[in-house]
Design a protein around this motif. Structure first.
Motif, PDB file in Angstrom:
ATOM      1  N   HIS A  50       0.811  -1.216   0.000  1.00 53.26           N
ATOM      2  CA  HIS A  50       0.000   0.000   0.000  1.00 53.26           C
ATOM      3  C   HIS A  50       0.847   1.270   0.000  1.00 53.26           C
ATOM      4  O   HIS A  50       0.683   2.134  -0.872  1.00 53.26           O
ATOM      5  N   VAL A  51       1.712   1.389   0.980  1.00 53.09           N
ATOM      6  CA  VAL A  51       2.426   2.661   1.182  1.00 53.09           C
ATOM      7  C   VAL A  51       3.598   2.791   0.212  1.00 53.09           C
ATOM      8  O   VAL A  51       3.724   3.789  -0.501  1.00 53.09           O
ATOM      9  N   VAL A  52       4.470   1.788   0.187  1.00 51.18           N
ATOM     10  CA  VAL A  52       5.611   1.845  -0.726  1.00 51.18           C
ATOM     11  C   VAL A  52       5.133   1.851  -2.172  1.00 51.18           C
ATOM     12  O   VAL A  52       5.641   2.616  -3.003  1.00 51.18           O
ATOM     13  N   GLY A  53       4.132   1.028  -2.488  1.00 47.19           N
ATOM     14  CA  GLY A  53       3.603   1.006  -3.845  1.00 47.19           C
ATOM     15  C   GLY A  53       3.060   2.351  -4.286  1.00 47.19           C
ATOM     16  O   GLY A  53       3.324   2.820  -5.398  1.00 47.19           O
ATOM     17  N   THR A  54       2.314   3.009  -3.400  1.00 47.89           N
ATOM     18  CA  THR A  54       1.763   4.333  -3.714  1.00 47.89           C
ATOM     19  C   THR A  54       2.875   5.371  -3.803  1.00 47.89           C
ATOM     20  O   THR A  54       2.866   6.231  -4.699  1.00 47.89           O
ATOM     21  N   PHE A  55       3.827   5.307  -2.899  1.00 51.96           N
ATOM     22  CA  PHE A  55       4.986   6.213  -2.932  1.00 51.96           C
ATOM     23  C   PHE A  55       5.749   6.103  -4.245  1.00 51.96           C
ATOM     24  O   PHE A  55       6.043   7.107  -4.903  1.00 51.96           O
ATOM     25  N   LEU A  56       6.048   4.871  -4.645  1.00 50.46           N
ATOM     26  CA  LEU A  56       6.802   4.677  -5.886  1.00 50.46           C
ATOM     27  C   LEU A  56       6.005   5.151  -7.097  1.00 50.46           C
ATOM     28  O   LEU A  56       6.559   5.773  -8.016  1.00 50.46           O
ATOM     29  N   GLY A  57       4.712   4.862  -7.103  1.00 52.82           N
ATOM     30  CA  GLY A  57       3.891   5.297  -8.214  1.00 52.82           C
ATOM     31  C   GLY A  57       3.896   6.807  -8.371  1.00 52.82           C
ATOM     32  O   GLY A  57       4.111   7.335  -9.470  1.00 52.82           O
ATOM     33  N   CYS A  58       3.673   7.515  -7.279  1.00 50.82           N
ATOM     34  CA  CYS A  58       3.670   8.981  -7.330  1.00 50.82           C
ATOM     35  C   CYS A  58       5.050   9.512  -7.701  1.00 50.82           C
ATOM     36  O   CYS A  58       5.185  10.397  -8.561  1.00 50.82           O
ATOM     37  N   LYS A  59       6.076   8.969  -7.079  1.00 56.22           N
ATOM     38  CA  LYS A  59       7.440   9.458  -7.304  1.00 56.22           C
ATOM     39  C   LYS A  59       7.835   9.384  -8.770  1.00 56.22           C
ATOM     40  O   LYS A  59       8.356  10.354  -9.339  1.00 56.22           O
ATOM     41  N   TYR A  60       7.569   8.252  -9.401  1.00 55.58           N
ATOM     42  CA  TYR A  60       8.052   8.053 -10.768  1.00 55.58           C
ATOM     43  C   TYR A  60       7.042   8.480 -11.834  1.00 55.58           C
ATOM     44  O   TYR A  60       7.423   8.681 -12.996  1.00 55.58           O
ATOM     45  N   ALA A  61       5.780   8.645 -11.462  1.00 60.17           N
ATOM     46  CA  ALA A  61       4.791   9.116 -12.436  1.00 60.17           C
ATOM     47  C   ALA A  61       4.775  10.634 -12.551  1.00 60.17           C
ATOM     48  O   ALA A  61       4.419  11.163 -13.616  1.00 60.17           O
ATOM     49  N   ILE A  62       5.118  11.333 -11.488  1.00 65.21           N
ATOM     50  CA  ILE A  62       5.025  12.796 -11.499  1.00 65.21           C
ATOM     51  C   ILE A  62       5.753  13.425 -12.690  1.00 65.21           C
ATOM     52  O   ILE A  62       5.200  14.322 -13.348  1.00 65.21           O
ATOM     53  N   PRO A  63       6.961  12.997 -13.049  1.00 68.41           N
ATOM     54  CA  PRO A  63       7.606  13.614 -14.217  1.00 68.41           C
ATOM     55  C   PRO A  63       6.810  13.444 -15.513  1.00 68.41           C
ATOM     56  O   PRO A  63       6.807  14.343 -16.354  1.00 68.41           O
ATOM     57  N   LEU A  64       6.114  12.311 -15.677  1.00 71.14           N
ATOM     58  CA  LEU A  64       5.304  12.086 -16.880  1.00 71.14           C
ATOM     59  C   LEU A  64       4.000  12.874 -16.844  1.00 71.14           C
ATOM     60  O   LEU A  64       3.376  13.103 -17.882  1.00 71.14           O
ATOM     61  N   MET A  65       3.580  13.287 -15.642  1.00 72.36           N
ATOM     62  CA  MET A  65       2.293  13.957 -15.468  1.00 72.36           C
ATOM     63  C   MET A  65       2.421  15.472 -15.405  1.00 72.36           C
ATOM     64  O   MET A  65       1.422  16.187 -15.469  1.00 72.36           O
ATOM     65  N   THR A  66       3.642  15.966 -15.298  1.00 70.02           N
ATOM     66  CA  THR A  66       3.866  17.404 -15.141  1.00 70.02           C
ATOM     67  C   THR A  66       3.655  18.151 -16.461  1.00 70.02           C
ATOM     68  O   THR A  66       4.102  17.701 -17.517  1.00 70.02           O
ATOM     69  N   GLY A  67       2.949  19.266 -16.372  1.00 69.40           N
ATOM     70  CA  GLY A  67       2.783  20.142 -17.532  1.00 69.40           C
ATOM     71  C   GLY A  67       1.902  19.600 -18.636  1.00 69.40           C
ATOM     72  O   GLY A  67       1.952  20.086 -19.765  1.00 69.40           O
ATOM     73  N   ARG A  68       1.053  18.631 -18.335  1.00 69.56           N
ATOM     74  CA  ARG A  68       0.221  18.028 -19.384  1.00 69.56           C
ATOM     75  C   ARG A  68      -0.836  19.009 -19.909  1.00 69.56           C
ATOM     76  O   ARG A  68      -1.229  18.929 -21.066  1.00 69.56           O
ATOM     77  N   ALA A  69      -1.281  19.931 -19.073  1.00 72.46           N
ATOM     78  CA  ALA A  69      -2.279  20.895 -19.536  1.00 72.46           C
ATOM     79  C   ALA A  69      -1.729  21.747 -20.677  1.00 72.46           C
ATOM     80  O   ALA A  69      -2.448  22.090 -21.619  1.00 72.46           O
ATOM     81  N   GLU A  70      -0.441  22.067 -20.601  1.00 73.67           N
ATOM     82  CA  GLU A  70       0.171  22.858 -21.663  1.00 73.67           C
ATOM     83  C   GLU A  70       0.315  22.056 -22.957  1.00 73.67           C
ATOM     84  O   GLU A  70       0.317  22.618 -24.049  1.00 73.67           O
ATOM     85  N   LYS A  71       0.409  20.735 -22.820  1.00 81.12           N
ATOM     86  CA  LYS A  71       0.612  19.883 -23.986  1.00 81.12           C
ATOM     87  C   LYS A  71      -0.695  19.459 -24.644  1.00 81.12           C
ATOM     88  O   LYS A  71      -0.788  19.393 -25.871  1.00 81.12           O
ATOM     89  N   ILE A  72      -1.701  19.141 -23.837  1.00 86.32           N
ATOM     90  CA  ILE A  72      -2.944  18.596 -24.400  1.00 86.32           C
ATOM     91  C   ILE A  72      -4.171  19.427 -24.028  1.00 86.32           C
ATOM     92  O   ILE A  72      -5.285  19.091 -24.439  1.00 86.32           O
ATOM     93  N   GLY A  73      -3.978  20.486 -23.226  1.00 95.34           N
ATOM     94  CA  GLY A  73      -5.111  21.284 -22.781  1.00 95.34           C
ATOM     95  C   GLY A  73      -5.776  20.686 -21.559  1.00 95.34           C
ATOM     96  O   GLY A  73      -5.332  19.682 -21.001  1.00 95.34           O
ATOM     97  N   GLY A  74      -6.851  21.308 -21.142  1.00 94.43           N
ATOM     98  CA  GLY A  74      -7.599  20.783 -20.006  1.00 94.43           C
ATOM     99  C   GLY A  74      -7.084  21.278 -18.672  1.00 94.43           C
ATOM    100  O   GLY A  74      -6.279  22.212 -18.587  1.00 94.43           O
ATOM    101  N   GLY A  75      -7.533  20.616 -17.625  1.00 94.63           N
ATOM    102  CA  GLY A  75      -7.291  21.078 -16.262  1.00 94.63           C
ATOM    103  C   GLY A  75      -6.124  20.440 -15.553  1.00 94.63           C
ATOM    104  O   GLY A  75      -5.999  20.561 -14.333  1.00 94.63           O
ATOM    105  N   GLY A  76      -5.256  19.747 -16.278  1.00 89.14           N
ATOM    106  CA  GLY A  76      -4.079  19.164 -15.651  1.00 89.14           C
ATOM    107  C   GLY A  76      -4.253  17.698 -15.311  1.00 89.14           C
ATOM    108  O   GLY A  76      -5.272  17.075 -15.607  1.00 89.14           O
ATOM    109  N   SER A  77      -3.230  17.156 -14.666  1.00 88.00           N
ATOM    110  CA  SER A  77      -3.192  15.724 -14.345  1.00 88.00           C
ATOM    111  C   SER A  77      -3.787  15.453 -12.968  1.00 88.00           C
ATOM    112  O   SER A  77      -3.931  16.360 -12.148  1.00 88.00           O
ATOM    113  N   SER A  78      -4.095  14.182 -12.732  1.00 89.38           N
ATOM    114  CA  SER A  78      -4.742  13.807 -11.470  1.00 89.38           C
ATOM    115  C   SER A  78      -4.207  12.473 -10.966  1.00 89.38           C
ATOM    116  O   SER A  78      -4.210  11.480 -11.691  1.00 89.38           O
TER     117      SER A  78
END
Length: 260
Positions: A111-139
């Motif tokens: 639960h905790v480590v899995g969620t930590f790793l997911g957020c840690k390594y996904a954040i770079p792929l999720m950053t600035g998506r509104a500028e690339k595809i429009g909309g309200g950003g990542s979630s």
């Protein structure tokens, strides 16, 4: 109902082979998301992905290297990630005197480590998506539980893990906001939902799922996986752009009800 609420967005759901994760995948796909399913159960996970026209990756969320590898593939396939649902989990019912240290650590790792790793390594792929595809950003949607909010007596490891997810969600949300990443991070806290996990706990493992009726439900009713998936969809959509750092009970009023 309005269609395409997450149209064109890329969504990754861990533990997506069955239960809540499968319902999340189906609901997001219905509203136009491109689905990435991950799970330790390859057969069921591949079936979900195939049915939804998505991609499947075998995935133990405790494995840091596997997170890196999967997210690298997601970047190659889609160029980024808009929605991450950290759903994978487990539960072992035993009071604290009988809970081994190995079982306690297992819950924290999944639960905790899995969620930590997911957020840690996904954040770079999720950053600035509104500028690339429009909309309200990542979630990011993390799966906590009413066990993070209430005192359940025989799941100390599970409650500890879900409480950590709730707290970590708030920290991640504020960090992403302060850094202007364009990523919101919220958690859901489901109550009793008719899933394979709940069936196993109640001695109904392998039976057909209980039919959850439409319409208002009584206080002691179980919810359907879709009840949680609808909330995942909302948090994932641009409609929820002003919701950040929340832990939202999805429990038919369980957390609000006085108990004596």
């Amino acid at each position: 109902m309005m269609a395409g609420r997450v149209a064109g967005k890329v969504a990754m759901v861990t533990g997506g082979a069955m239960g809540l994760g499968k319902a999340d995948c189906e609901r997001l796909a219905e509203e136009g998301a491109k689905i990435v399913v991950t799970d330790i159960d390859s057969e069921k996970g591949e079936a979900v992905a195939k049915a939804l026209g998505g991609h499947f990756f075998e995935h133990d969320v405790r494995d840091e290297a596997r997170w890196k590898a999967i997210l690298a593939e997601v970047e190659k396939l889609h160029g980024g990630l808009d929605i991450l649902v950290n759903n994978a989990g487990n539960v072992i019912f035993e009071p604290i005197e009988q809970c081994s240290l190995d079982h306690f650590r297992l819950h924290l790792d999944i639960h905790v480590v899995g969620t930590f790793l997911g957020c840690k390594y996904a954040i770079p792929l999720m950053t600035g998506r509104a500028e690339k595809i429009g909309g309200g950003g990542s979630s990011i949607v993390n799966m906590a539980s009413t066990a993070a909010l209430m005192g359940y007596p025989v799941i100390p490891a599970y409650t500890a893990a879900k409480g950590a997810i709730a707290s970590m969600t708030r920290s991640i949300a504020m960090h992403c906001q302060d850094e202007s990443f364009g990523i919101r991070c919220n958690a859901l806290a489901p109550g009793g939902i008719e899933t394979p996990m709940v069936q196993a706990v109640s001695g109904r493992q392998g039976e057909a799922p209980m039919a959850i009726p439409d319409g208002p439900l009584p206080a002691d009713a179980l919810g359907a996986p879709r009840d949680v998936a609808n909330c995942v969809l909302f948090l994932a959509s641009d409609e929820a752009r002003f919701l950040n750092g929340l832990v939202i009970p999805v429990d038919n009023g369980l957390d609000a009800r006085p108990h004596h």
